[in-house]
Write a protein that holds these residues in place. Structure first.
Motif, short mmCIF file in Angstrom:
data_model
loop_
_atom_site.label_atom_id
_atom_site.label_comp_id
_atom_site.label_asym_id
_atom_site.label_seq_id
_atom_site.Cartn_x
_atom_site.Cartn_y
_atom_site.Cartn_z
N TYR A 1 -7.96 -4.24 1.53
CA TYR A 1 -6.62 -4.47 0.95
C TYR A 1 -6.49 -3.83 -0.43
O TYR A 1 -7.50 -3.60 -1.12
CB TYR A 1 -6.31 -5.97 0.88
CG TYR A 1 -7.37 -6.85 0.25
CD1 TYR A 1 -7.49 -6.96 -1.13
CD2 TYR A 1 -8.24 -7.59 1.04
CE1 TYR A 1 -8.44 -7.77 -1.70
CE2 TYR A 1 -9.20 -8.41 0.48
CZ TYR A 1 -9.29 -8.50 -0.89
OH TYR A 1 -10.25 -9.30 -1.45
N PRO A 2 -5.25 -3.50 -0.81
CA PRO A 2 -5.04 -2.84 -2.11
C PRO A 2 -5.47 -3.78 -3.24
O PRO A 2 -4.92 -4.88 -3.39
CB PRO A 2 -3.53 -2.58 -2.16
CG PRO A 2 -3.05 -2.71 -0.75
CD PRO A 2 -3.98 -3.68 -0.07
N LYS B 1 -3.26 4.68 6.84
CA LYS B 1 -3.66 5.54 5.74
C LYS B 1 -3.83 6.99 6.13
O LYS B 1 -3.76 7.87 5.31
CB LYS B 1 -4.94 5.01 5.12
CG LYS B 1 -4.64 3.97 4.05
CD LYS B 1 -5.77 3.01 3.89
CE LYS B 1 -5.26 1.70 3.36
NZ LYS B 1 -6.16 0.60 3.63
N ALA C 1 0.87 -1.17 0.00
CA ALA C 1 0.00 0.00 0.00
C ALA C 1 0.90 1.22 0.00
O ALA C 1 1.87 1.28 0.76
CB ALA C 1 -0.89 0.00 1.23
#
Lengths: 250, 250
Positions: A230-231, B216, A182
């Motif tokens: 999740y990516p 993030k 990520a």
């Protein structure tokens, strides 16, 4: 808004043997428990994948080479085990006393080429890493999609040692259905005012998280991570391997 | 029977400044959210600990040494940043192009001595690692115990690169209220019939798990791991550092 993540141990996977239909065992255990939902990450320890794929070798079947015999003396290991380590490796990265760190054919740097001499069953049997753990992950993912209609990511894991730090941690050796990284774009860097990007190896972090519910009993070889965005994309554990020529520690 | 583990992002921590009472900010955010329960692991990113402890430095206040000036040219970094990296380090482990990997005074091997030049606030400010992250963890734990009467473990984290593998992962740089390792005793080894013990660095795995909900947004600097029976006892992140003389990659 970030969501809570659940790490769910999947209980009820029986002892796995060569030729077993691993996706079937996972789906049956899931059915009796937490189910499997679209967007789950299914985290599977290497041991049962290797067993199902027949990557279990009897030491009695192995004839050590002279090099293996020599290295066995230095490392105080069984020469047949050393022979298998050498066969599974492209080179020795470090050897010091009993420690033998090699680069496997997959490119992983780990002790003893990832060969596990514990807990495989009858004495004298050892398990090798899957030949292509990314392919193993793809196969499990495809079977779950086909049979249940749910789109999950799959990670195959093993516990490796690290440079600089004590103890092992669980890492991803096979990945399917997600990107292993990520990228977090941060604010501007004070020097040069460039945008700063951090690349997090989230597949390894998912493997580590799963170990927390798997580690104590070999009876819990599968965990489900639920709630992690999740990516998306196609990815592999191969991307997690730093190329040898870029690696300052190989 | 293994239990499900929950990784809960703790929202509502405001921008942290020097002198802030970090345990108070954590407890207030927890009160408005998931609470804090006995047996929780409270995982806190280094950045807010460093800020609260005043480990933020203005590059304008730094005069680079001749060595820093020289190394700044080689690495294409700000010489004042390089000066800080050298001050925080006991030695350079590898330097190649822009990559500068050092051993910090704590013994951590990481890029740029763990100095973070992004996202600290006004341009030209960088954050150093806490002087003693284990002590920081102990202080947060003690304050939570004193004010709430709940006994938790605390982990301070940072994202470090690794040898051999691409991407960063979150690791423990400070630990309080738990042992950082779990020892799993396996079955007998086929060679020599010794019991095999695997030592898992569960503090690092908890750090990795927490990153999945923190990473993030810098607005989520604290996560709570609930449901994990961490190894009881007094431990520290210092134990996670492999002694230099035992390390084959330093």
């Amino acid at each position: 808004m970030p969501e809570e993540i659940r790490i769910i141990p999947l209980e009820g996977i029986p002892e796995v043997r060569e030729g077993d239909d691993l996706p079937d065992l996972i789906l049956k255990a899931a059915e009796a428990g937490p189910g499997i939902e679209s967007g789950d990450v299914v985290v599977v320890t290497q041991k049962i994948v290797s067993k199902a794929e027949g990557r279990v070798v009897s030491l009695d079947s192995v004839t050590p080479s002279p090099e293996a015999e020599r290295l066995a003396v230095e490392t105080e290991k069984d020469p047949r085990l050393v022979e298998l380590i050498l066969r599974e490796s492209t080179r020795i990265v470090r050897q010091s006393g009993p420690i033998l760190i090699t680069e496997t054919k997959h490119g992983f740097v780990c002790a003893n080429a990832g060969i596990d001499a514990s807990n495989v069953g009858p004495e004298g049997l050892v398990s090798l890493l899957p030949e292509d753990p990314d392919r193993s992950a793809v196969a499990i993912r495809a079977a779950i999609l086909e049979r249940m209609g749910v789109d999950v990511a799959v990670i195959i894991t093993d516990t490796f040692g690290r440079a600089w730090r004590e103890g092992h941690t669980n890492v991803a050796i096979g990945v399917a259905g997600m990107r292993p990284f990520a990228d977090y774009v941060g604010q501007r860097d004070p020097h040069g005012y460039e945008l700063r990007v951090s690349t997090l190896a989230v597949a390894d972090e998912l493997a580590a998280a799963a170990e927390l519910v798997q580690g104590k009993l070999d009876g819990v070889p599968v965990a489900i991570v639920r709630g992690y965005a999740y990516p998306r994309g196609e990815g592999s554990a191969r991307e997690l391997v730093r190329e040898a020529e870029k690696d300052l520690f190989r």
